[in-house]
Design a protein around this motif. Structure first.
Motif, PDB file in Angstrom:
ATOM      1  N   LYS A  25       0.690  -1.260   0.329  1.00 32.45           N
ATOM      2  CA  LYS A  25       0.358  -0.262  -0.105  1.00 32.45           C
ATOM      3  C   LYS A  25       0.516   1.339  -0.198  1.00 32.45           C
ATOM      4  CE  LYS A  25      -3.821   2.551   2.691  1.00 32.45           C
ATOM      5  NZ  LYS A  25      -4.453   2.106   3.759  1.00 32.45           N
ATOM      6  N   HIS A  26       1.792   0.994   0.794  1.00 34.93           N
ATOM      7  CA  HIS A  26       2.830   2.190   0.694  1.00 34.93           C
ATOM      8  C   HIS A  26       3.604   2.721  -0.246  1.00 34.93           C
ATOM      9  CE1 HIS A  26       5.670   5.423   2.938  1.00 34.93           C
ATOM     10  NE2 HIS A  26       6.445   5.200   1.988  1.00 34.93           N
ATOM     11  N   TYR A  27       3.949   1.705  -1.124  1.00 39.42           N
ATOM     12  CA  TYR A  27       4.614   1.138  -2.557  1.00 39.42           C
ATOM     13  C   TYR A  27       3.959   2.001  -3.916  1.00 39.42           C
ATOM     14  CZ  TYR A  27       8.703   1.576   0.304  1.00 39.42           C
ATOM     15  OH  TYR A  27       9.982   2.338   1.429  1.00 39.42           O
ATOM     16  N   ASP A  28       2.821   1.596  -3.664  1.00 37.87           N
ATOM     17  CA  ASP A  28       1.343   1.014  -4.354  1.00 37.87           C
ATOM     18  C   ASP A  28       2.160   0.046  -5.221  1.00 37.87           C
ATOM     19  OD1 ASP A  28      -0.429   1.985  -6.464  1.00 37.87           O
ATOM     20  OD2 ASP A  28       0.324   3.351  -7.642  1.00 37.87           O
ATOM     21  N   ILE A  29       2.504  -1.100  -4.904  1.00 34.56           N
ATOM     22  CA  ILE A  29       2.686  -2.371  -5.398  1.00 34.56           C
ATOM     23  C   ILE A  29       1.740  -3.251  -5.457  1.00 34.56           C
ATOM     24  CG2 ILE A  29       5.271  -1.478  -6.406  1.00 34.56           C
ATOM     25  CD1 ILE A  29       6.438  -3.098  -4.692  1.00 34.56           C
ATOM     26  N   SER A  30       1.867  -4.692  -5.823  1.00 30.73           N
ATOM     27  CA  SER A  30       1.434  -5.482  -5.160  1.00 30.73           C
ATOM     28  C   SER A  30       2.302  -6.777  -4.503  1.00 30.73           C
ATOM     29  CB  SER A  30       1.299  -6.089  -6.578  1.00 30.73           C
ATOM     30  OG  SER A  30       2.578  -7.127  -7.193  1.00 30.73           O
ATOM     31  N   THR A  31       1.684  -7.469  -3.262  1.00 32.96           N
ATOM     32  CA  THR A  31       2.131  -8.400  -2.225  1.00 32.96           C
ATOM     33  C   THR A  31       2.794  -9.881  -3.088  1.00 32.96           C
ATOM     34  OG1 THR A  31       0.169  -9.093  -2.628  1.00 32.96           O
ATOM     35  CG2 THR A  31       1.041  -7.449  -0.351  1.00 32.96           C
ATOM     36  N   MET A  32       2.538  -9.831  -4.542  1.00 39.93           N
ATOM     37  CA  MET A  32       3.168 -10.326  -5.402  1.00 39.93           C
ATOM     38  C   MET A  32       3.762 -10.314  -6.111  1.00 39.93           C
ATOM     39  SD  MET A  32       3.235 -13.691  -6.311  1.00 39.93           S
ATOM     40  CE  MET A  32       1.763 -14.375  -6.056  1.00 39.93           C
ATOM     41  N   GLY A  33       4.017  -8.680  -6.369  1.00 35.95           N
ATOM     42  CA  GLY A  33       5.204  -8.417  -6.823  1.00 35.95           C
ATOM     43  C   GLY A  33       6.716  -8.475  -6.012  1.00 35.95           C
ATOM     44  N   ILE A  34       5.945  -7.850  -4.906  1.00 36.97           N
ATOM     45  CA  ILE A  34       7.005  -8.673  -3.283  1.00 36.97           C
ATOM     46  C   ILE A  34       7.766  -9.413  -3.522  1.00 36.97           C
ATOM     47  CG2 ILE A  34       7.117  -7.583  -0.878  1.00 36.97           C
ATOM     48  CD1 ILE A  34       4.847  -5.638  -1.410  1.00 36.97           C
ATOM     49  N   LYS A  35       7.132 -10.531  -3.526  1.00 39.08           N
ATOM     50  CA  LYS A  35       7.599 -12.054  -3.284  1.00 39.08           C
ATOM     51  C   LYS A  35       8.197 -12.214  -3.994  1.00 39.08           C
ATOM     52  CE  LYS A  35       3.042 -13.292  -0.819  1.00 39.08           C
ATOM     53  NZ  LYS A  35       1.622 -14.430  -0.396  1.00 39.08           N
ATOM     54  N   ASN A  36       7.951 -12.171  -5.114  1.00 32.60           N
ATOM     55  CA  ASN A  36       8.327 -12.077  -7.031  1.00 32.60           C
ATOM     56  C   ASN A  36      10.280 -11.772  -6.281  1.00 32.60           C
ATOM     57  OD1 ASN A  36       6.737 -14.255  -7.923  1.00 32.60           O
ATOM     58  ND2 ASN A  36       6.027 -12.149  -8.567  1.00 32.60           N
ATOM     59  N   ALA A  37       9.712 -10.288  -6.337  1.00 40.07           N
ATOM     60  CA  ALA A  37      11.174  -9.178  -5.623  1.00 40.07           C
ATOM     61  C   ALA A  37      12.357 -10.536  -4.598  1.00 40.07           C
ATOM     62  CB  ALA A  37      11.515  -8.217  -5.687  1.00 40.07           C
ATOM     63  N   CYS A  38      11.377 -10.914  -3.723  1.00 44.61           N
ATOM     64  CA  CYS A  38      11.703 -11.632  -2.848  1.00 44.61           C
ATOM     65  C   CYS A  38      12.813 -13.215  -2.708  1.00 44.61           C
ATOM     66  CB  CYS A  38      11.091 -11.712  -1.213  1.00 44.61           C
ATOM     67  SG  CYS A  38      10.732 -10.004  -1.207  1.00 44.61           S
TER      68      CYS A  38
END
Length: 256
Positions: A25-38
């Motif tokens: 929510k803070h960065y206007d990105i998706s949780t899936m995008g964060i998981k994929n990056a991790c």
């Protein structure tokens, strides 16, 4: 901005300090995008139950793996652009090839923030633009760019990534006998390439009303093979995120 860039340590710190939903929510990105990056950066992510526990009962963040050898930075596309990049469900030869290029050439699909070991023609163009406009440049091979000074750096970064992707796919980027920028495909077919900046006509009011053209910052890539012409331009998705699509289309044209 259409993307958010994280270093490995920044992303690691965030996912163990805040829930993914809050970060997204803070960065206007998706949780899936964060998981994929991790996943790509070998960062362990706490599960949802972790955040339901009292803070002193939560699992301690594991140390970052020391055997990671990938990039120290990663881009996560913002949600509104992520929606634009989603593929339609119906498969087509173009879509099949786009996905193949993305799978086989993923490391070459990212346009960097600065030039790193640029292609010679890109390096020569930068030298010419910065230092040699008034001097002899007969020994330099220059890209045919119709770009304002303000957009030149972005154009060079794009072309450098494009050329490296072309060469990784087994093709060549060169000048043809007319002096035009050309992709020579591995089957011998040539397609001319032209990168330019869109112009806008504005009216100048004065004693006599006149008009002039000004640069817009919008890049346009054009391709030509005999009577076949194609064009890609900045829109909701910038050219930087269309590399796989552009090359897939060019490879299909060359194969006809």
């Amino acid at each position: 901005m259409d993307k958010v860039t994280f270093t490995r340590s920044e992303l690691y710190s965030l996912v163990w300090k805040f829930p993914l939903v809050q970060i997204a929510k803070h960065y206007d990105i998706s949780t899936m995008g964060i998981k994929n990056a991790c996943d790509k950066m070998q960062i362990a992510v706490p599960n949802n139950r972790h955040w339901n526990k009292l803070e002193y009962k939560r699992t301690k963040a594991p140390k970052l793996s020391s055997d990671y050898i990938g990039s120290n930075e990663i881009d996560v596309v913002k949600k509104r652009y992520e929606m634009q990049l989603r593929k339609p469900s119906k498969q087509t030869p173009l879509l099949d090839l786009v996905q193949k290029i993305e799978h086989e050439s993923n490391d070459f699909l990212m346009v960097k923030n600065k030039l790193e070991n640029p292609a010679k023609i890109v390096s020569d163009t930068e030298k010419y633009s910065n230092f040699l406009k008034e001097n002899n440049h007969e020994n330099l091979e220059i890209l045919n760019l119709n770009i304002s000074d303000e957009s030149l750096n972005r154009a060079l970064l794009f072309m450098d990534a494009f050329i490296k992707l072309i060469e990784y796919r087994g093709h060549r980027f060169q000048k043809n006998n007319k002096g035009n920028d050309t992709v020579l495909f591995n089957n011998g077919i040539e397609i001319e390439i032209d990168l330019r900046e869109a112009l806008k006509r504005i009216t100048i009011e004065g004693k006599r009303e006149t008009s002039k053209y000004v640069s817009t910052g919008e890049l346009i890539l054009r391709a030509k093979k005999e009577s076949i012409k194609n064009e890609w331009r900045d829109g909701k998705i910038l050219l930087e995120y269309k590399l796989a699509l552009i090359l897939a289309k060019l490879e299909l044209i060359a194969a006809e």
